[in-house]
Write a protein that holds these residues in place. Sequence first.
Motif, PDB file in Angstrom:
ATOM      1  N   ALA A 492       0.924  -1.181  -0.011  1.00 17.62           N
ATOM      2  CA  ALA A 492       0.036  -0.114   0.004  1.00 17.62           C
ATOM      3  C   ALA A 492       0.836   1.265   0.045  1.00 17.62           C
ATOM      4  N   LEU A 493       1.908   1.412   0.774  1.00 14.58           N
ATOM      5  CA  LEU A 493       2.659   2.432   0.992  1.00 14.58           C
ATOM      6  C   LEU A 493       3.531   2.535  -0.611  1.00 14.58           C
ATOM      7  N   ARG A 494       3.713   1.365  -1.138  1.00 21.24           N
ATOM      8  CA  ARG A 494       4.596   1.600  -2.627  1.00 21.24           C
ATOM      9  C   ARG A 494       3.450   2.378  -3.422  1.00 21.24           C
ATOM     10  N   SER A 495       2.399   1.736  -3.561  1.00 15.70           N
ATOM     11  CA  SER A 495       1.261   2.228  -4.663  1.00 15.70           C
ATOM     12  C   SER A 495       0.443   3.548  -4.056  1.00 15.70           C
ATOM     13  N   GLY A 496       0.945   3.746  -2.886  1.00 19.00           N
ATOM     14  CA  GLY A 496       0.109   5.361  -2.631  1.00 19.00           C
ATOM     15  C   GLY A 496      -1.209   5.053  -2.039  1.00 19.00           C
ATOM     16  N   ASN A 497      -1.463   3.756  -1.632  1.00 14.65           N
ATOM     17  CA  ASN A 497      -2.968   3.597  -1.250  1.00 14.65           C
ATOM     18  C   ASN A 497      -3.063   3.784   0.090  1.00 14.65           C
ATOM     19  N   GLU A 498      -3.449   5.096   0.565  1.00  8.93           N
ATOM     20  CA  GLU A 498      -3.390   5.380   1.795  1.00  8.93           C
ATOM     21  C   GLU A 498      -4.587   4.615   2.654  1.00  8.93           C
ATOM     22  N   VAL A 499      -5.778   4.314   2.096  1.00  5.33           N
ATOM     23  CA  VAL A 499      -6.783   3.573   2.930  1.00  5.33           C
ATOM     24  C   VAL A 499      -6.348   2.152   3.154  1.00  5.33           C
ATOM     25  N   ALA A 500      -5.835   1.376   2.169  1.00  7.28           N
ATOM     26  CA  ALA A 500      -5.439   0.069   2.534  1.00  7.28           C
ATOM     27  C   ALA A 500      -4.365   0.234   3.512  1.00  7.28           C
ATOM     28  N   ALA A 501      -3.428   1.244   3.468  1.00  8.20           N
ATOM     29  CA  ALA A 501      -2.405   1.183   4.634  1.00  8.20           C
ATOM     30  C   ALA A 501      -2.894   1.318   5.992  1.00  8.20           C
ATOM     31  N   ALA A 502      -3.977   2.189   6.039  1.00  9.88           N
ATOM     32  CA  ALA A 502      -4.694   2.781   7.102  1.00  9.88           C
ATOM     33  C   ALA A 502      -5.278   1.138   8.033  1.00  9.88           C
ATOM     34  N   TYR A 503      -5.776   0.550   6.983  1.00 11.44           N
ATOM     35  CA  TYR A 503      -6.360  -0.699   7.447  1.00 11.44           C
ATOM     36  C   TYR A 503      -5.529  -1.768   8.095  1.00 11.44           C
ATOM     37  N   ALA A 504      -4.119  -1.932   7.202  1.00  3.71           N
ATOM     38  CA  ALA A 504      -3.252  -2.826   7.647  1.00  3.71           C
ATOM     39  C   ALA A 504      -2.532  -2.356   8.972  1.00  3.71           C
ATOM     40  N   HIS A 506      -4.014  -0.490  11.214  1.00  2.00           N
ATOM     41  CA  HIS A 506      -5.217  -0.941  12.283  1.00  2.00           C
ATOM     42  C   HIS A 506      -5.235  -2.279  12.839  1.00  2.00           C
ATOM     43  N   ARG A 507      -5.020  -2.885  11.844  1.00  2.00           N
ATOM     44  CA  ARG A 507      -5.138  -4.571  12.265  1.00  2.00           C
ATOM     45  C   ARG A 507      -3.884  -5.017  12.876  1.00  2.00           C
ATOM     46  N   MET A 508      -2.617  -4.267  12.552  1.00  2.00           N
ATOM     47  CA  MET A 508      -1.427  -4.660  13.235  1.00  2.00           C
ATOM     48  C   MET A 508      -1.740  -4.049  14.775  1.00  2.00           C
ATOM     49  N   GLY A 509      -2.223  -2.954  14.975  1.00  2.00           N
ATOM     50  CA  GLY A 509      -2.473  -2.721  16.593  1.00  2.00           C
ATOM     51  C   GLY A 509      -3.348  -3.614  16.986  1.00  2.00           C
ATOM     52  N   LEU A 525      -2.580   2.088  16.817  1.00  2.00           N
ATOM     53  CA  LEU A 525      -4.169   2.202  16.458  1.00  2.00           C
ATOM     54  C   LEU A 525      -4.306   3.586  16.617  1.00  2.00           C
ATOM     55  N   GLY A 526      -3.563   4.529  17.200  1.00  5.49           N
ATOM     56  CA  GLY A 526      -3.489   5.824  17.304  1.00  5.49           C
ATOM     57  C   GLY A 526      -3.175   6.406  15.873  1.00  5.49           C
ATOM     58  N   ALA A 527      -2.209   5.707  15.418  1.00  5.84           N
ATOM     59  CA  ALA A 527      -1.402   5.962  13.998  1.00  5.84           C
ATOM     60  C   ALA A 527      -2.694   5.645  12.892  1.00  5.84           C
TER      61      ALA A 527
END
Length: 733
Positions: A492-504, A506-509, A525-527
Amino acid sequence: MRQRPLRIRTRGNLPSELSGFVGRGGELARLGRLLDSARLVTITGVGGVGKSRLALAAARAVAEGIAAESRDGGGPGSRPQERHFHGVWLAELSGVRDPALLEFTLAEALGLTDHTTRPPRTVLAEHLAGRRLLLVVDGFEQLVEETAELLAELLRRSPGLRVLAAGRRTLGVEGEQAFPLAPLEPTGALELLVGRAVAADPAFVVTGTTRPLLAELCARLDGIPLALELAAGRLRTLSPAQVLARLEDRFALLTGGARGAPARHRALRTAIGWSHELCTPAERLLWARLSVFAGQFDLDAAEYVCAGPDLPVDTVLDVVGELIAQSLLVREETPAGVRYRMLETVRLYGAGWLESQGDATRLRRRHRDWYMGLATWCELDWFSPRQQEVAALVEVELGNLRLALECCLDEPEELHLGQYLAGTLWFYWAGCGRLTEGRHWLDRTLEQVPAEGQEEYEGSRLKALWVLGYVAALQGDAVASMSALHECRDAALRSGNEVAAAYAVHRMGCLALVSDDMARAGELLGAALDLYREAGELNSNVLMCQVELAMAMAFQGELAGAATLCEEVREICEDRGERWTKAYALYVLAYAALDAGDTAGARRLLTECVTVNHTFRDLVGLVLAVELLALVTVTEGRPAEAAVLQGAAEPMWGGVGLRLFGSGYFNAPRLMCQQRAGEALGPEGYAVHAAEGRQLSVDALVLRARWVPGRDGAPRTGKPAAPRRGRRVDTSL
């Protein structure tokens, strides 16, 4: 002496009988006697001969015997019905094509919810090991070998299990007793034909002139119930003489089956083919196209999938009505509204015509597209007052959603659609107790290599990855969860997909939270919340992230801040009509209320929490709430009831996975309750009450959890000794 709540056991899932059962009294009695002595009985016969109806009639007779025994005050050991003490359950397999789904379907039929990584076969065997019940298995022909192997293993490992199967052939399992079902005798056939004709047209009467014609019609159709029911539908518009004349005209043309096959096989083909020939072109076309559905479907789906230039959308409703009138479609009421279903033999005939027209692939893709859209709409509507309605809808449409997923997986160039669909159903996998099946589809869509040129569909793969990470975390599979989430975040970071990065993130948290790394959980979770806000994302997932952050804070002693976060979530949920995430917010608020000494407030919050989680079949949320409710109960001065709740929660954790995720923080309420109730009751007393709880069904547990404590006298309040702030509880207690 205090009065205990009434226990309720779920005794089966048999459908109600919609029409009379005629002409099979002798067979029913013989089958009942055979079920008394054999553990596996298989009713065999040609399609349409009435195998399913006879199996259900026998099953209802057993169920009625259990009910009568209960009314008479009997119990295990008092009557012969004790061999089916845990009820009668129906597993309909006709819509199952993938052998991998066979075990899921049996588990679903038995009402099992399991979130672990254990194979469904293991879950089934463990569930059945200590139970005495009758399992009715219908429609296994397309999976004979797989069904035989599974049932043989279950029978071997579950001495109290008995199976009644219905199919066109025997299973070939050791100890199996075959029950060949012949066509109806002339008297029974005539009774069925006339009864169905009167049901279709109350003005229908039998006269001295028509009786011999009707008897001849029964003979020509060899007494096969399905053929008779089709003929009865035609008697609404044709006289018996006309029906006979048309049937005679088509015997030579429509006699089918292999050379040398029994005449009744050819007669059934004739009956269905004859009914097909009597349909209008529009009715025949819709019949063929409706064969792409698995099980039930609604009118909107039929209009989208089946309409076209040769079948205008505004005519579909009328044609559906005609197919219902001719007994080719069945109209059924479901929790999600009116649905239609085609008898399997009729559906297979239509499917053959669809294949012969060369239109099957196009129709299957239209079917897939409709259910892709349905899943997308349901995901959006999950964050709305229709949340419970969405859950019921997906439950009813599960067979068609499975078929759509299979369609996506059949062709490599459509793999991204399967990833999207499996990911879009996250709310059902995680929110409605379907983690194991969700994991099955997510793994399948992600294990295949995408076709070349699918880089533009990377978003679908990223969605499937974070959902897989979420599901695996809830199953206690930290390795698989972390692997999927890291892959999702990095891509997600490589492709600039901010929404997918947020979900990833989140679930790491979430994974850190259940792994007791509270500092790391709070950071992640805060991030994730910051990323969600930047992306303008607001839904149940975002609110759940805020609740999980509140959990991390509460476990570290920051109860005021945690309560503030959850009050905000509760307000948003109530404004949007969202209930699933709200239940988790109520759990944290109850935790804070108990810490503050407000046991009455904590109980009110947890009672609502338990109700909501049970409504959505969310076993994770339900068992967490029950464990905390048990601590509230012992704090109120009712250690015996607390021990019952603790005992009831124990087997539920077996379905979730690792007990309390192996977490000392989530484990704290259980350990403190066990300690305090054990001190009050003594080891033996605690064990007795906990054992009572372990015998409760989930339905009975929920009823008990909602019991008003005032029935035991005024509840005692006071601040509990645990969970303590700012430290991890010593799990060596």
